[in-house]
Design a protein around this motif. Structure first.
Motif: not given
Lengths: 214, 214
Positions: B117-142
């Motif tokens: 899902l996080v890879d799809q969220l990255k495609q959303i316009p202006n996602s760079q403003d908030w994508i770090d949050t789901p990415e960090s939570q993905y790293h957390e799970l990893n």
């Protein structure tokens, strides 16, 4: 430069401290045993005696660079400390550019023609007794690769990381390095020299490099 | 049970505290603001006022379970705190079976038919403003997936995690869940109920599950 060394009394760390001193840098050692540091380095270094997990931002005041040479004995029991300490140190430095921090990683995260080295190490009989250590160091690198707001760099040794003097060396990126005799060796003296060269003249940022004896 | 809740005054945490209290559990809230906790929960909980990164083993004494409901405002600046805090908490519990610790993760680490899902969220316009949050939570799970010496479990919400009362629910593993109207929604009340059910009757160990409103 003012350089802090975590794990300064260990195999890699002690060589790094001596290399830094020989180049005229000011060295602070961040160690569990001040007595051991005193025996090794006399009055040539500033000593902060502390468990590495108890280090705070304050302990890094005034440092230009930190080398994390912390390691635990090979094996299952404490291997996780490699990844846990990396995150602790990164957390203290989030959102900063200085000090720069260099992590000594394992070699298991390097790539070979057959794939990731740690995956090949798993095939060795009885590797379950010690595989947690290279695996934890691989997790450590994977974590570091997610970190964009700290000035970090990683270095992996070659397959054999032996106590010995410095020699000329060859650098690489993510591939395990071999010499013309198919040996993959770096000595502690060479590692120390390569690290000090990188600290004095930065060429790698938010990435890992590797080194072998020439 | 004796249950500790980190981030107890937040959107998810406050519902979890109330659900736990309604089931007769003893709740300790580990919060930055004792005053806010007092306003929300009165004298019904034990309050430990502390920055989450300053928590020590001692703060977990006597607890059967911990829920980490900590979160930071969406965005670049503090997103890393999700992964950093997870490692801090895991470090405190290394080599233990009790307390069990449950992490509320993001939904970005869930799989869909089109991949992560996080890879799809990255495609959303202006996602760079908030994508770090789901990415960090993905790293957390990893990171959590590398942890074999702590009794942990993770839970991801559905794509929409809304304030609302508890309903019947459907559980899943690593796939984003949708209802028959192609909606992927879980309310905070449902999340709290699913978490308390899992704490009372453990079914998942060292893995992540997900939940949606029925």
């Amino acid at each position: 430069m003012k350089i802090g060394v975590i794990g300064a009394t260990g195999k890699a760390g002690s060589k790094i401290v001596n290399e830094a001193l020989s180049r005229g840098h000011q060295v602070t050692v961040l160690v569990r045993s001040a007595a051991k540091a005193k025996t090794l380095f006399g009055d040539k270094v500033t000593i902060i005696e502390k468990d590495a997990f108890a280090l705070t931002k304050h302990d890094f005041n005034g440092l230009d660079a930190i080398v994390n040479a912390f390691s635990v004995p090979l094996g299952k029991h404490l291997a996780y400390q490699h990844i846990d300490l990396a995150v602790h140190l990164i957390h203290l430095l989030r959102g900063t550019q200085t000090p720069r921090i260099l992590f000594i990683l394992g070699g298991g995260s390097l790539q070979t023609e057959k794939g990731l080295l740690v995956d090949q190490l798993k095939q060795i009989p009885n590797s379950q007794d010690w595989i947690d250590t290279p695996e934890s160091q691989y997790h450590e690198l994977n974590f570091l690769r997610t970190v964009t707001n700290v000035n970090w760099v990683g270095v992996s040794p070659s397959q054999s990381f032996e106590d010995g003097p410095k020699t000329d060396y060859v650098l690489g990126k993510d591939q395990l390095l071999f010499d013309e005799h198919q040996k993959s060796v770096v000595t502690t003296g060479t590692m120390a020299a390569a690290i000090l060269d990188e600290l004095e003249h930065p060429t790698v940022r938010q990435a890992r490099f590797t080194v072998r004896n020439k």
